[in-house]
Design an enzyme around this catalytic site. Structure first.
Site, PDB file in Angstrom:
ATOM      1  N   HIS A  45       6.877 -66.920 -31.240  1.00 51.21           N
ATOM      2  CA  HIS A  45       7.006 -67.989 -32.144  1.00 51.21           C
ATOM      3  C   HIS A  45       7.867 -68.826 -32.138  1.00 51.21           C
ATOM      4  CE1 HIS A  45       6.018 -64.394 -35.008  1.00 51.21           C
ATOM      5  NE2 HIS A  45       5.037 -65.248 -35.275  1.00 51.21           N
ATOM      6  N   HIS A  46       7.760 -69.336 -30.462  1.00 48.23           N
ATOM      7  CA  HIS A  46       9.566 -70.084 -29.562  1.00 48.23           C
ATOM      8  C   HIS A  46       8.983 -71.704 -30.326  1.00 48.23           C
ATOM      9  CE1 HIS A  46       5.571 -71.809 -27.643  1.00 48.23           C
ATOM     10  NE2 HIS A  46       6.257 -72.928 -27.345  1.00 48.23           N
ATOM     11  N   LYS A  67      -0.296 -71.311 -34.720  1.00 56.06           N
ATOM     12  CA  LYS A  67      -1.675 -72.435 -34.891  1.00 56.06           C
ATOM     13  C   LYS A  67      -2.755 -71.513 -33.727  1.00 56.06           C
ATOM     14  CE  LYS A  67      -3.354 -75.969 -36.571  1.00 56.06           C
ATOM     15  NZ  LYS A  67      -4.737 -75.650 -37.131  1.00 56.06           N
ATOM     16  N   LYS A  92      -1.769 -72.937 -24.369  1.00 61.59           N
ATOM     17  CA  LYS A  92      -2.701 -74.469 -24.836  1.00 61.59           C
ATOM     18  C   LYS A  92      -1.972 -75.236 -25.125  1.00 61.59           C
ATOM     19  CE  LYS A  92      -7.298 -73.455 -25.942  1.00 61.59           C
ATOM     20  NZ  LYS A  92      -7.587 -73.243 -26.657  1.00 61.59           N
ATOM     21  N   LYS A 135      -4.006 -66.240 -34.160  1.00 62.96           N
ATOM     22  CA  LYS A 135      -5.781 -66.455 -33.762  1.00 62.96           C
ATOM     23  C   LYS A 135      -6.355 -65.366 -34.551  1.00 62.96           C
ATOM     24  CE  LYS A 135      -9.078 -68.268 -31.893  1.00 62.96           C
ATOM     25  NZ  LYS A 135      -9.035 -69.415 -31.106  1.00 62.96           N
ATOM     26  N   SER A 177      -6.166 -80.894 -34.662  1.00 64.46           N
ATOM     27  CA  SER A 177      -5.388 -80.178 -35.727  1.00 64.46           C
ATOM     28  C   SER A 177      -3.643 -80.603 -36.500  1.00 64.46           C
ATOM     29  CB  SER A 177      -5.541 -78.856 -35.462  1.00 64.46           C
ATOM     30  OG  SER A 177      -6.654 -78.095 -35.941  1.00 64.46           O
TER      31      SER A 177
HETATM   32  P1  NAD Z   1     -19.889 -72.536 -32.884  1.00 57.18           P
HETATM   33  O1  NAD Z   1     -19.787 -71.220 -33.451  1.00 57.18           O
HETATM   34  O2  NAD Z   1     -20.200 -73.783 -33.665  1.00 57.18           O
HETATM   35  O3  NAD Z   1     -21.078 -72.310 -31.936  1.00 57.18           O
HETATM   36  C1  NAD Z   1     -21.181 -71.261 -30.464  1.00 57.18           C
HETATM   37  C2  NAD Z   1     -23.200 -72.292 -30.460  1.00 57.18           C
HETATM   38  O4  NAD Z   1     -22.709 -70.725 -28.655  1.00 57.18           O
HETATM   39  C3  NAD Z   1     -23.793 -71.196 -31.240  1.00 57.18           C
HETATM   40  O5  NAD Z   1     -25.129 -72.060 -31.218  1.00 57.18           O
HETATM   41  C4  NAD Z   1     -24.610 -70.241 -30.722  1.00 57.18           C
HETATM   42  O6  NAD Z   1     -26.282 -69.896 -30.947  1.00 57.18           O
HETATM   43  C5  NAD Z   1     -24.138 -70.320 -29.073  1.00 57.18           C
HETATM   44  N1  NAD Z   1     -24.393 -68.990 -27.950  1.00 57.18           N
HETATM   45  C6  NAD Z   1     -23.391 -67.867 -28.859  1.00 57.18           C
HETATM   46  N2  NAD Z   1     -24.341 -66.764 -27.942  1.00 57.18           N
HETATM   47  C7  NAD Z   1     -24.818 -67.161 -26.958  1.00 57.18           C
HETATM   48  C8  NAD Z   1     -25.276 -66.285 -26.024  1.00 57.18           C
HETATM   49  N3  NAD Z   1     -25.090 -65.912 -25.087  1.00 57.18           N
HETATM   50  N4  NAD Z   1     -26.085 -67.896 -24.855  1.00 57.18           N
HETATM   51  C9  NAD Z   1     -25.408 -68.899 -25.198  1.00 57.18           C
HETATM   52  N5  NAD Z   1     -25.611 -69.800 -27.099  1.00 57.18           N
HETATM   53  C10 NAD Z   1     -25.301 -68.720 -26.886  1.00 57.18           C
HETATM   54  O7  NAD Z   1     -19.080 -72.186 -32.543  1.00 57.18           O
HETATM   55  P2  NAD Z   1     -17.927 -72.839 -31.208  1.00 57.18           P
HETATM   56  O8  NAD Z   1     -16.521 -73.694 -32.845  1.00 57.18           O
HETATM   57  O9  NAD Z   1     -18.599 -74.251 -30.603  1.00 57.18           O
HETATM   58  O10 NAD Z   1     -17.500 -72.793 -30.213  1.00 57.18           O
HETATM   59  C11 NAD Z   1     -17.793 -72.196 -29.621  1.00 57.18           C
HETATM   60  C12 NAD Z   1     -16.525 -71.456 -27.788  1.00 57.18           C
HETATM   61  O11 NAD Z   1     -15.690 -72.599 -27.772  1.00 57.18           O
HETATM   62  C13 NAD Z   1     -15.519 -70.804 -28.546  1.00 57.18           C
HETATM   63  O12 NAD Z   1     -15.335 -69.991 -27.037  1.00 57.18           O
HETATM   64  C14 NAD Z   1     -14.261 -71.045 -29.242  1.00 57.18           C
HETATM   65  O13 NAD Z   1     -13.631 -69.950 -29.313  1.00 57.18           O
HETATM   66  C15 NAD Z   1     -13.978 -71.835 -28.534  1.00 57.18           C
HETATM   67  N6  NAD Z   1     -13.638 -73.631 -28.709  1.00 57.18           N
HETATM   68  C16 NAD Z   1     -13.566 -73.864 -30.053  1.00 57.18           C
HETATM   69  C17 NAD Z   1     -13.345 -74.881 -30.569  1.00 57.18           C
HETATM   70  C18 NAD Z   1     -13.504 -75.407 -31.652  1.00 57.18           C
HETATM   71  O14 NAD Z   1     -12.512 -76.393 -31.877  1.00 57.18           O
HETATM   72  N7  NAD Z   1     -14.255 -74.946 -33.012  1.00 57.18           N
HETATM   73  C19 NAD Z   1     -12.171 -75.492 -30.086  1.00 57.18           C
HETATM   74  C20 NAD Z   1     -11.356 -74.782 -29.238  1.00 57.18           C
HETATM   75  C21 NAD Z   1     -12.093 -73.642 -28.462  1.00 57.18           C
END
Ligand code: NAD
Length: 474
Positions: A66-67, A72, A96, A108, A365
């Site tokens: 909470h700094h 978010k 981040k 989160k 965001s």
């Molecule tokens: P998403 O659900 O849209 O996509 C994830 C994809 O990975 C899916 O298509 C899924 O089928 C695939 N997948 C799952 N297990 C797998 C495996 N073992 N091998 C290969 N593919 C696999 O999710 P996203 O929003 O794209 O998020 C993906 C990563 O990015 C997560 O770690 C998330 O925390 C991170 N992230 C997302 C955002 C965002 O804005 N969406 C922001 C920062 C970080």
């Protein structure tokens, strides 16, 4: 020396923190406070499913720091969700946000469900009940804690959240700012959907424009023609692939999904792969590509850039030795374990760390949240003014030179910024500045072993500085 098997995800984030803290000058107490998760809300609630049976859902919301407020961070729907994972992801959000100068504390959320096992109506009920639980405990609100999409969630879920929140808080004029990643028609911002993938692209492009780093790994400057392997064709993976192909002129030679991977040295078009997967139910058997039956094998392909964009801990002590990429761009959160990091330092592989590389989502965001608080679309006030002014300048130039500017150039010069132009421009600036700040710290302190540690040093310094200036209450 730590080992993957000894550490949970949260502890491994802590291990990376400790490694970096050695390169800072802060008091031990301040460092301990920064590392700790301030608030963990674990909940269980019942939801009646379509067939009438009641299921008890396990879910979490963690506020790591909470700094700065609000907190978010995204909400994840996955069968693997657990408290440790949500705490680790919340901690990464704190660091981040600090690195990209987004004035939020880390948070989160997670719901322990496999969304594929539920109907849309059941998912809506789960999401709304989760939001109501957060409202009850004051764990959501534009000035308190602002969730966003993550693995397994998207615009649809964010719309359910904002609707539930505003229904329970009638008259809150800033209510739309309780969650980001909303559909544009519900207060979302243009450019949010592709933001994380675009940020991944801008961050990696900046590293590839740095001669000192490219010399180190024996690659030429720039992204054109570079080979890229991507794991996960979800939101982040899909958009990363798109921008590397379209803007970077790189070749995405392999894409991995959980059912397998495909490879084509000539390059894959992510849109066609996406449509193929949608119509056949699998990424495999894509025309012109070779199937890779074991999806994880794709991580070991010869390539310039490996982008894990699916889940955490996919590259670890078990396979890091076999990774042949020159650069790993961590689009997912926590895809490389601490053991893997040690192996990559020895092998000279550059890991561009998750905690800032995938900050595009939270950066945009932040722009969405600002838009919600200001109640006006970006560009609405100045777009026409800029276009009229540019038109006058063009007219003057043509009159003075007696020459006509061609149509394409005219369109380009005349154009007043739309919302998406401003959002992309703000994101590009953020990712370039963050990359330079981290690399600067890394290069000035040769004893810092890798870019992740340098990124943590930047983050720790910023959060500690906030505590230092604010003091400790009471
Ligand atoms: P998403 O659900 O849209 O996509 C994830 C994809 O990975 C899916 O298509 C899924 O089928 C695939 N997948 C799952 N297990 C797998 C495996 N073992 N091998 C290969 N593919 C696999 O999710 P996203 O929003 O794209 O998020 C993906 C990563 O990015 C997560 O770690 C998330 O925390 C991170 N992230 C997302 C955002 C965002 O804005 N969406 C922001 C920062 C970080």
């Amino acid at each position: 020396m730590y080992s993957d098997s000894d550490y949970s995800f949260f502890e491994s984030v802590g291990a990376s923190f400790d490694k970096a803290a050695e390169f800072t000058k802060w008091d031990k107490g301040v460092l301990t406070q920064i590392k700790a998760c301030n608030s963990v809300y674990r909940m269980r609630f019942p939801v009646k499913m379509d067939d009438g049976h009641i299921e008890v859902i396990e879910a979490y919301r963690v506020q790591h720091s909470h700094h700065k407020t609000p907190c978010k961070g995204g909400i994840r729907f996955a069968a693997e969700v657990n408290q440790d994972e949500v705490m680790a992801l919340a901690a990464l959000m704190t660091y981040k946000c600090a690195i990209v100068n987004v004035p939020f504390g880390g948070g989160k959320g997670g719901i322990k469900i496999n969304p594929r096992n539920y109907s849309a109506y059941e998912l809506e009920k789960i999401t709304r009940r989760y939001t109501a639980e957060l409202v009850k405990k004051n764990f959501i609100g534009p000035g308190i804690d602002v969730p966003a999409p993550d693995y397994g969630t998207g615009e649809r879920e964010m719309a359910w959240i904002v609707d539930t929140y505003t229904s329970l808080n009638p008259g809150d004029i800033d209510g739309l700012g309780c969650v980001t990643g909303k559909p544009i028609t519900q207060g979302g911002v243009r450019g949010r959907k592709e933001a994380t993938g675009l940020g991944v692209f801008y961050g990696i492009r900046e590293v590839f424009n740095m001669p000192e780093i490219m010399n180190k790994i024996g690659l030429s400057i720039g992204l054109a023609g570079k080979t890229v392997v991507i794991q996960g064709l979800g939101n982040v993976g899909y958009h990363s692939a798109k921008f590397f192909r379209e803007k970077g002129k790189s070749k995405v030679i392999a894409i991995a999904e959980y059912e397998g991977a495909i490879m084509n040295p000539e390059g894959l078009n992510e849109e066609e792969v996406f449509l193929h997967r949608k119509s056949t139910g699998s990424i495999l058997h894509f025309p012109g590509a070779t199937n890779i039956a074991n999806s994880l094998d794709a991580l070991e392909l010869e390539c310039d850039i490996l982008i894990p964009a699916a889940l955490e801990n996919v590259i670890n002590a078990g396979n890091a030795d076999r990774v042949k990429a020159k650069v790993i761009g961590e689009a997912a959160n926590g895809p490389c374990s601490p053991d893997a990091d040690e192996i990559f330092i020895k092998k000279g592989i550059i890991v561009i760390p998750d905690m800032y590389l995938n900050a595009g989502g939270v950066t945009v965001s932040y722009f969405e949240w600002l838009k919600n608080l200001s109640h006006v679309r970006y560009g609405r006030l100045e777009k026409r003014f800029t276009e009229n002014l540019n038109s006058q300048i063009l007219q003057q130039i043509e009159d003075l030179t007696g020459k006509k500017v061609d149509n394409e150039a005219r369109q380009l010069i005349m154009h007043g910024a739309d919302e998406v132009d401003l959002v992309h421009s703000g994101l590009e600036e953020t990712m370039i500045s963050a990359t330079r700040e981290i690399v600067d710290v890394w290069q000035k302190s040769p004893e810092i072993p890798d870019m992740r540690t340098a990124a943590y040093v930047v983050a720790i310094n910023k959060v500690a500085n906030a505590y230092n200036e604010l003091g400790i209450f009471p």
